[in-house]
Design a protein around this motif. Structure first.
Motif, mmCIF file in Angstrom:
data_model
loop_
_atom_site.group_PDB
_atom_site.id
_atom_site.type_symbol
_atom_site.label_atom_id
_atom_site.label_comp_id
_atom_site.label_asym_id
_atom_site.label_seq_id
_atom_site.Cartn_x
_atom_site.Cartn_y
_atom_site.Cartn_z
ATOM 1 N N ASN A 127 -47.821 -97.209 -100.571
ATOM 2 C CA ASN A 127 -48.688 -96.299 -100.105
ATOM 3 C C ASN A 127 -48.735 -94.913 -100.171
ATOM 4 O O ASN A 127 -47.204 -94.763 -99.428
ATOM 5 N N ALA A 128 -49.017 -94.475 -101.007
ATOM 6 C CA ALA A 128 -48.511 -92.629 -101.128
ATOM 7 C C ALA A 128 -49.005 -91.277 -99.966
ATOM 8 O O ALA A 128 -50.148 -91.828 -99.290
ATOM 9 N N TYR A 129 -48.442 -90.809 -99.335
ATOM 10 C CA TYR A 129 -48.277 -90.002 -98.262
ATOM 11 C C TYR A 129 -48.418 -87.514 -98.643
ATOM 12 O O TYR A 129 -47.211 -88.892 -99.429
ATOM 13 N N ALA A 130 -49.152 -87.085 -98.974
ATOM 14 C CA ALA A 130 -48.503 -85.613 -99.264
ATOM 15 C C ALA A 130 -48.783 -85.227 -97.931
ATOM 16 O O ALA A 130 -49.982 -85.299 -97.243
ATOM 17 N N ILE A 131 -48.021 -84.313 -97.714
ATOM 18 C CA ILE A 131 -47.390 -83.364 -95.838
ATOM 19 C C ILE A 131 -47.244 -82.372 -96.730
ATOM 20 O O ILE A 131 -47.132 -82.206 -97.174
ATOM 21 N N PHE A 132 -48.361 -81.399 -96.433
ATOM 22 C CA PHE A 132 -49.446 -80.198 -96.412
ATOM 23 C C PHE A 132 -48.554 -79.799 -95.980
ATOM 24 O O PHE A 132 -48.493 -79.560 -94.594
ATOM 25 N N PRO A 133 -48.844 -77.935 -96.330
ATOM 26 C CA PRO A 133 -48.391 -76.981 -95.586
ATOM 27 C C PRO A 133 -49.053 -77.355 -94.315
ATOM 28 O O PRO A 133 -49.995 -77.667 -94.090
ATOM 29 N N PHE A 134 -48.429 -76.045 -93.131
ATOM 30 C CA PHE A 134 -48.833 -76.877 -91.727
ATOM 31 C C PHE A 134 -49.217 -78.339 -91.682
ATOM 32 O O PHE A 134 -50.143 -78.502 -90.438
ATOM 33 N N GLY A 135 -48.668 -78.813 -91.453
ATOM 34 C CA GLY A 135 -48.411 -80.267 -91.236
ATOM 35 C C GLY A 135 -49.905 -80.978 -91.634
ATOM 36 O O GLY A 135 -49.656 -82.523 -91.046
ATOM 37 N N ARG A 136 -50.209 -80.938 -92.704
ATOM 38 C CA ARG A 136 -51.575 -81.803 -92.865
ATOM 39 C C ARG A 136 -50.959 -83.033 -93.516
ATOM 40 O O ARG A 136 -49.788 -82.750 -94.861
ATOM 41 N N ILE A 137 -51.972 -84.032 -93.547
ATOM 42 C CA ILE A 137 -51.251 -84.687 -94.207
ATOM 43 C C ILE A 137 -52.264 -85.631 -94.717
ATOM 44 O O ILE A 137 -53.452 -86.468 -94.541
ATOM 45 N N ALA A 138 -52.131 -86.239 -96.027
ATOM 46 C CA ALA A 138 -53.544 -87.243 -96.878
ATOM 47 C C ALA A 138 -52.617 -88.479 -97.737
ATOM 48 O O ALA A 138 -51.150 -88.612 -97.406
ATOM 49 N N GLY A 139 -53.320 -89.426 -97.600
ATOM 50 C CA GLY A 139 -52.773 -90.400 -98.278
ATOM 51 C C GLY A 139 -53.684 -91.209 -99.206
ATOM 52 O O GLY A 139 -55.300 -90.485 -98.911
ATOM 53 N N ALA A 140 -53.512 -92.096 -100.170
ATOM 54 C CA ALA A 140 -53.753 -92.932 -101.124
ATOM 55 C C ALA A 140 -52.675 -93.977 -101.405
ATOM 56 O O ALA A 140 -52.026 -93.863 -101.178
ATOM 57 N N SER A 141 -54.260 -95.174 -100.957
ATOM 58 C CA SER A 141 -53.546 -96.446 -101.099
ATOM 59 C C SER A 141 -52.898 -96.751 -102.852
ATOM 60 O O SER A 141 -53.791 -96.467 -103.484
ATOM 61 N N LYS A 142 -51.863 -98.051 -102.223
ATOM 62 C CA LYS A 142 -51.989 -98.450 -103.872
ATOM 63 C C LYS A 142 -52.830 -99.394 -104.565
ATOM 64 O O LYS A 142 -52.567 -99.503 -106.168
ATOM 65 N N ALA A 143 -53.517 -99.577 -103.689
ATOM 66 C CA ALA A 143 -54.664 -100.794 -104.253
ATOM 67 C C ALA A 143 -55.664 -100.183 -105.261
ATOM 68 O O ALA A 143 -56.135 -100.456 -106.240
ATOM 69 N N SER A 144 -55.598 -98.939 -104.852
ATOM 70 C CA SER A 144 -56.630 -98.041 -105.981
ATOM 71 C C SER A 144 -55.945 -97.200 -106.511
ATOM 72 O O SER A 144 -56.649 -96.477 -107.181
#
Length: 470
Positions: free
Chosen positions: A395-412
């Motif tokens: 699974n992938a995680y993007a850590i944006f400025p200000f410490g925000r975190i988004a994620g995306a699944s390998k399954a998708s």
């Protein structure tokens, strides 16, 4: 016995046969597990829109090795400090290494590396197109952290060379990387922004060797607006995968602003990719063709074919030095960011336009060898960089400025990006420094951030931890 054999065969068939249901791998998630303070009064000044203690291109400002986590920063009085803690511990032990920050320049970061061959910690710091400062620990310090005291006596005197090896008088962007055979390499830029070359040095446990330059600043690049004959390659990272292949995504920055639609933009263009299977001695393009030799006359150049995996002209404020990671199969992934064309075809102020309309994109190679790209539906709200990590399930995680975190699944297929953590309560200034080494070691996403301040008033520096899917 016969019944057991039949049952065992059925179980094996269910596991091995495609289409048979099994428990699905978990998707991305982050669970806050704690926060610690490194320094309640760390140095604070803004230059190049960033902070010297929290530039996302640091490699590594935060790292984990054999059950301990290490961090580097400058104190309010500009002293260089290295700290360590037992993983999961709340107390950091710190030592000063005998160097004081020489200029209020946020590019003068501190980077760490570990030479596994002799258990030393190495620091390179305080350089932006000029001389650097280098410090290394005694041998074995990283191999026996519980048994060896954490004191300044464990570190040698600051040097202006690598144990006598003088690299260049115009040195920038130190990045240490541990090789699969236990050596330590140092990636750096020779010369200046818009007219520089990437180079490598290597430490074998006793001696540093200059391997030489591997990218070229020469050749002609022409856009619809004009031409440029000098540039530098900015790396999004330089990393070995678990199979020993060395990967690097990059973007080019042209020296001549004539290639842009407006002088308020930035001359970065195109996302490229190269790789090496011989520890960075030769470099290959996406198709596997050799396009450069480190220390040789043929270096990776803007005129080489097969380098660009995502084309973009210089009119969209493409960010340099963003982020990359490799998955469990050794496939490369990157985060890039720019102002998409739907917001216009000509940025006129790269900070303002990126803050208003910038978006990050996940670029990755799939198992079929095809490049895919997905826009992450989280506005940047910043001119700054986003970081990327992958967990043990890819699974992938993007850590944006200000410490925000988004994620995306390998399954998708990494297409279901969603915001997992909004950073509220951190009061983070902007970019964060990721512990790239820790994710694989104890399934924790850990990053260092500094609280917002004003002027040159010092502020608190923290490390925050998030558990990833078990």
């Amino acid at each position: 016995m016969k019944r057991r054999t039949v049952l065992a065969s059925a179980i094996l068939a269910a596991v091995a046969t495609p289409g048979i249901a099994r428990a699905a791998d978990p998707g991305p998630s982050v669970t806050p597990t704690g926060s610690t303070t490194l320094d309640s009064q760390a140095v604070f000044f803004v230059s190049y829109d960033g902070l010297v203690n929290n530039n996302a291109f640091q490699k590594n400002g935060l790292l984990t090795y054999k059950g301990y986590q290490y961090a580097v920063w400058y104190t309010a009085d500009k002293n260089a400090v290295v700290g360590r803690r037992v993983l999961g511990g709340s107390t950091w032990s710190t030592v000063r290494v005998g160097h004081t920050l020489k200029a209020s320049d946020s590019h003068n970061v501190i980077s760490m590396g570990v030479s596994k061959v002799d258990g030393r910690l190495h620091l390179n710091m305080d350089s932006h197109s000029d001389g650097f400062t280098y410090v290394k620990s005694v041998a074995g310090l990283m191999d026996n952290p519980a048994g060896l005291s954490w004191t300044s006596a464990r570190f040698g005197a600051p040097q202006s060379t690598l144990d006598g090896l003088a690299l260049t008088s115009q040195f920038t962007y130190p990045q240490f990387l541990s090789t699969p055979d236990g050596r330590l390499q140092l990636s750096y830029r020779v010369a200046i922004s818009g007219n520089g070359r990437n180079a490598l040095a290597e430490y074998d446990g006793s001696t540093w060797t200059d391997l030489g330059e591997w990218s070229s600043a020469t050749g002609t690049y022409t856009s619809e607006h004009g031409s440029s004959t000098a540039r530098n390659m900015y790396l999004h990272g330089i990393d070995y995968d678990r199979n020993g292949r060395l990967h690097s995504f990059f973007t080019w920055r042209e020296q001549n602003g004539a290639v842009m639609c407006n002088s308020g933009g930035i001359t970065n263009h195109d996302t490229g990719y190269v790789w090496s299977d011989d520890r960075g001695r030769t470099w290959r393009n996406n198709a596997g063709t050799v396009v450069g030799t480190t220390g040789g006359s043929d270096r990776v150049a803007v005129t080489d074919s097969g380098l660009v995996i995502d084309a973009l002209n210089p009119d969209h404020s493409l960010m340099n030095q963003e982020s990359q990671f490799t998955d469990s199969a050794g496939l490369p992934h990157a985060i890039i960011s720019y102002v998409p064309g739907r917001f216009g075809q000509c940025t006129t102020n790269y900070v303002t336009d990126r803050t208003a309309n910038g978006r990050a994109f996940h670029v990755r190679k799939n198992s079929a060898g095809t490049w895919q790209k997905t826009e992450i539906p989280v506005p940047l709200n910043s001119s700054q960089r986003t970081k990327l990590v992958l967990d043990k399930y890819d699974n992938a995680y993007a850590i944006f400025p200000f410490g925000r975190i988004a994620g995306a699944s390998k399954a998708s297929g990494h297409t279901d990006w969603t915001l997992l953590y909004d950073g509220s309560g951190l009061n983070a200034f902007g970019e964060v420094v990721i512990d790239e080494t820790r994710v694989a070691q104890d399934n924790v996403l850990s990053f260092m951030y500094q609280e917002k301040s004003s002027g040159t008033t010092p502020s608190a520096l923290h490390v925050v931890d998030f558990a990833l899917p078990a």
